[in-house]
Every structure is written in C-alpha cells, then in structure tokens.
Enzyme design. Structure first.
Site, short mmCIF file in Angstrom:
data_model
loop_
_atom_site.label_atom_id
_atom_site.label_comp_id
_atom_site.label_asym_id
_atom_site.label_seq_id
_atom_site.Cartn_x
_atom_site.Cartn_y
_atom_site.Cartn_z
N GLN A 1 -16.60 3.56 -1.21
CA GLN A 1 -17.80 2.95 -0.60
C GLN A 1 -18.53 2.01 -1.56
O GLN A 1 -19.52 1.40 -1.17
CB GLN A 1 -18.77 4.05 -0.12
CG GLN A 1 -18.21 4.91 0.99
CD GLN A 1 -18.06 4.18 2.33
OE1 GLN A 1 -18.53 3.04 2.50
NE2 GLN A 1 -17.39 4.81 3.28
N THR B 1 -7.65 8.27 1.16
CA THR B 1 -7.31 9.69 1.32
C THR B 1 -6.09 10.03 0.46
O THR B 1 -6.09 11.01 -0.28
CB THR B 1 -7.03 10.01 2.81
OG1 THR B 1 -8.21 9.73 3.56
CG2 THR B 1 -6.62 11.46 2.99
N CYS C 1 -18.20 11.39 11.10
CA CYS C 1 -17.02 10.80 10.48
C CYS C 1 -15.91 11.81 10.26
O CYS C 1 -14.78 11.44 10.08
CB CYS C 1 -17.38 10.09 9.18
SG CYS C 1 -17.98 11.17 7.92
N SER D 1 -10.09 1.76 -0.76
CA SER D 1 -9.44 1.60 0.53
C SER D 1 -9.61 0.18 1.05
O SER D 1 -10.64 -0.46 0.80
CB SER D 1 -10.10 2.58 1.51
OG SER D 1 -9.53 2.44 2.79
N HIS E 1 -9.77 -0.86 4.33
CA HIS E 1 -10.54 -1.10 5.57
C HIS E 1 -12.04 -0.93 5.44
O HIS E 1 -12.77 -1.03 6.42
CB HIS E 1 -9.99 -0.24 6.71
CG HIS E 1 -10.28 1.22 6.62
ND1 HIS E 1 -11.24 1.82 7.40
CD2 HIS E 1 -9.77 2.20 5.85
CE1 HIS E 1 -11.27 3.11 7.12
NE2 HIS E 1 -10.39 3.37 6.18
N THR F 1 8.65 2.10 0.73
CA THR F 1 8.66 0.63 0.78
C THR F 1 7.25 0.09 0.86
O THR F 1 6.44 0.58 1.66
CB THR F 1 9.47 0.17 2.03
OG1 THR F 1 10.79 0.69 1.89
CG2 THR F 1 9.50 -1.34 2.15
C1 LIG Z 1 -15.81 8.09 0.05
C2 LIG Z 1 -14.58 8.00 0.89
N1 LIG Z 1 -13.41 8.46 0.41
C3 LIG Z 1 -12.28 8.39 1.11
C4 LIG Z 1 -12.25 7.85 2.37
C5 LIG Z 1 -10.95 7.81 3.13
O1 LIG Z 1 -10.43 6.51 3.14
P1 LIG Z 1 -9.14 6.11 3.98
O2 LIG Z 1 -9.62 5.93 5.38
O3 LIG Z 1 -8.67 4.83 3.37
O4 LIG Z 1 -8.15 7.19 3.85
C6 LIG Z 1 -13.44 7.36 2.93
C7 LIG Z 1 -13.46 6.82 4.29
O5 LIG Z 1 -13.89 7.45 5.23
C8 LIG Z 1 -14.63 7.44 2.17
O6 LIG Z 1 -15.79 7.00 2.64
#
Ligand SMILES: Cc1ncc(COP(=O)(O)O)c(C=O)c1O
Length: 410
Positions: A183, A76, A330, A203, A205, A244
């Site tokens: 993704q 994000t 989501c 990302s 996670h 940091t």
């Molecule tokens: C395509 C996409 N972009 C951005 C994000 C956001 O990722 P994060 O949870 O690391 O902010 C997600 C996760 O839901 C995602 O699937």
C-alpha cells in the site's frame, strides 16, 4: 432509467490499469509473445529484454538493485515466500518470527501456518494510533528471532509504521526485516537501503498495473537473504520462484512503477489535498465522526472514519453508486468487525461504524464534494432510524448502559 454516476473510492482494494500501462503491455500478448526463458531465438530475447527493463523500473522505485527483484503472482505470494521461505531456509539461526496484529491476512495466515509447523510467532500489539511501538519490538526479540515482518502502511487505515527505526533495530540484532509495502509503493518514497529493509513485497494492481503480478525484493548483499521457494519447478527467478514469467504482467508492473516514481511528487500532493478535502468536509458537517489511526503518519490517499451509532455496511448500502469499503470487506463477506481497528483499541461500536475511503489517480474534487453530500444525507437518515442515536441524544451513556435484551450481542 438514468443510471446514477458511479464513484470509485476503493483504490486500496484495487486500481484501474493506467491506459499508458495497458499500451505498454499489449504487444506482449500478441506479436511479442515469446517465453522469456527461450534463449535460442528472437522471440525469447524480446521477452527477456522487456523483463530486464521491468526489473530496472521496479528496482528503481524502491532504491534496489535489479538482480534483487523476483517476479511473483502478487503480494500474497511474495508475503508467503518471505515468511515461509525465510524461516525455513534459516532454521539453523532460530525459529522465531515477529509480526504485528494489524498485518494483511497474507502475513497473518502465513504466520499461523508456520506456527502449525512448530515455529514460534509473536504478534505484536499496536498503539491507539495504529503504529508499532519500537521499544516493544525490541523487547520481543529473542536469540531465536530470524525475521521481523512489519508492513509499510496499513491497507485499512493507511497508517505508516516507523519503518526506519524498525530497520535499525533489525540491523542491530542481526535479524532479517521484511516489509509488506503493497500500500505504500508509489504513494511515499521508499529506499530499501536507507530504511534497512531486506525483503519487500509489492503488487501490480494497487499501482495502476495489472492484477496477478507482484514482486518480492530479496537483498543479495549486506546481508544476503535467499528465501526457499514456495513454488518449485524450472528454477526461474534465481530459483526463488519457478514458472514461466508473466511477461505482459511484468511489463505492466514495470511501467506502472516508472509512472508512479515519476509522478509521485505531484500525485502525492494531489491525493493528500483530495483526502483532506474529504476528511475536513466530513468532520465539519457530520457530528461524531472520528478518523481512525494516526493522521500524521499516513499514506496520502487513505482515510478511515467511524460514524458513531450506525454501521459502516448500512452506509455503504445507502450509497450504492459510491464504492468505499468497510474494515471487514476486503477479507470476507461477513459482518465481522475489523481486526485492525480492534487491535488499535477501537470500541466494538466504532469498529462496526467505520468506512475506508481510498482515493486514486483518477479521482477529482467534484467527486469528493459529491461523496461528502451523499454521506451527510445517508448518515442523517440512518441516525434518525437508529435507536442508539436516539438514546445518546437523551443523554444515556451507551458504554455503561445495561442491556436487558438477551439477544443483544455487542
Ligand atoms: C498490505 C497488503 N498486502 C498484501 C495484499 C495482497 O496483494 P495481492 O492482491 O497482490 O495478492 C494486499 C492487497 O489486498 C495488501 O493491501
């Protein structure tokens, strides 16, 4: 009471941390707790060394240079920097951004914010298969266009856009190309040089790393792109992202990338086999079930399926021990239909009837078979209760049916 077994098919929402990743991270919470910016002592040097290694590991999985990797708090944040930071920095080049209606909210809402600030944004349509049409992209370009932002693979459908073609179009018109690859990383090979990607978000996670850590790749040469920061402060990460460094998180995302890169050839085959087994099992045993989006251009773990005449949410409630998601889940707790399926021209009824299955490293064939069995039962039960299904069985065409109940809103 015996608890039913729980099955997790929602890996596009988040993944568990791989035990190998956790093991690599743990020392950086305790004995190696130093601040990576403390360059006067061993505690800081240890942390900095770990960050350097992670930078190499992350760079390697996308074919980048280590010094083009910026650590953030997640995709994000990376998306926010890529859009806001680039449009702001290069405002002398123009004020136009091109993106797509099916992007993640992190992109769409950053784009809307930019519109409020006076920038011009084009939100492109997609075809029925969920993919951007390159000719339409080329038509949307104006002399004012600074940035094209198109995701690698969609989080709801798994559909992969024609990234290489988009990269070529961006290069031809001398426009920056940002790609939200959250993704896709770890599931398909990515080479930012070959694909002509200048900025990329990812990302931790989603790839068996921790939450709260992400990466922005920002190319420093051919062409150089240096977005303005969104977070100001001590000038970390080449002034693109102050704060940091989250050393344990960074070690986590680095290790996660190394494992994903090494295991991608076997893992992607394993995932697509499981996905096909799930999809074929569903389509063979449940009538009027439709796969949404291109089945050819897709990441290997995702299947988005509509079950006509019933709502995705109802199916989920019937199978409480199975974690899947519906399009809207989501981003909100409401029952609003998926804007992604809507943009693909999916009817309201089918958009509401969709479920997303996203498989992961720790799923098994037995779980797939169990889920198919549960779905068959759930869909049968719900259709027996569904007036729409009953009408369809009687041969009434629901698309042209004139509803007399004024409360009916579909
Ligand atoms: C395509 C996409 N972009 C951005 C994000 C956001 O990722 P994060 O949870 O690391 O902010 C997600 C996760 O839901 C995602 O699937």
């Amino acid at each position: 009471m015996m608890s039913e077994k729980r099955i997790y098919f929602d890996n596009n929402a988040t993944t568990p941390v791989d035990p190998r990743v956790l093991e690599a991270m743990l020392p950086y919470f305790t004995e190696k707790f130093g601040n990576a910016a403390s360059n006067t002592h061993i505690f800081g040097w240890d942390a900095a060394e770990a960050v350097d290694k992670a930078r190499e590991q992350v760079a390697s999985i996308i074919g980048a240079q280590a010094n083009d990797i910026v650590f953030t708090s997640g995709a994000t944040e990376s998306d926010n920097i890529a859009l806001k930071g680039t449009l702001e920095k290069y405002s002398d080049k123009g004020n136009h951004l091109i993106t797509v209606k099916t992007e993640h909210k992190a992109i769409l809402d950053s784009a809307k914010y930019l519109m409020e600030k006076g920038y011009r944004v084009t939100f492109m349509d997609v075809g029925e298969d969920g993919r951007v049409i390159p000719e339409q992209l080329e038509e949307a370009i104006t002399p004012e266009t600074v940035l094209i932002s198109v995701m690698f693979a969609n989080n709801e459908t798994g559909v992969i856009h024609p990234i290489e073609e988009i990269g070529k179009i961006a290069a031809k018109h001398d426009i920056f190309f940002h790609c939200d690859a959250t993704q896709a990383v770890g599931k398909v090979p990515i080479d930012v040089q070959k694909l002509g990607i200048h900025l990329l978000s990812m990302s931790g996670h989603k790839i068996y790393g921790p939450k709260g850590v992400g990466v922005l790749y920002a190319r420093s040469r051919n062409p150089k792109v240096r977005p303005n920061p969104v977070i100001h402060g001590g000038g970390h990460e080449q002034k693109m992202r102050s704060g940091t460094l989250n050393v344990p998180g960074i070690v986590g995302i680095g290790t996660a990338c190394e494992i994903c890169e090494r295991e991608l050839p076997t893992e992607s085959v394993m995932l697509s086999n499981l996905r096909d087994r799930l999809e074929n099992g569903i389509l063979e045993r449940i009538e009027e079930a439709y796969v949404n989006g291109s089945r050819e251009h897709r990441i290997p773990n995702t299947s988005n399926i509509s079950f006509n005449y019933i709502e995705g949410e109802s199916i989920m409630l019937t199978m409480k021990n199975i974690a899947v998601s519906s399009g809207s889940a989501c981003t909100s707790a409401s029952l609003s239909k998926s804007y992604v399926l809507d943009a693909m021209g999916c009817t309201d009824a089918l958009a509401h009837a969709s479920l997303r299955f996203s498989l992961g490293r720790f799923n098994t064939g037995d779980e797939v078979d169990y889920v198919i069995g549960s779905l068959v039962k759930a869909v049968k039960r719900l259709r027996e209760m569904s007036p729409l299904y009953e009408m369809a069985q009687k041969g009434i065409n629901l698309d042209s049916y004139k509803w007399t109940d004024p409360k009916h809103e579909h």
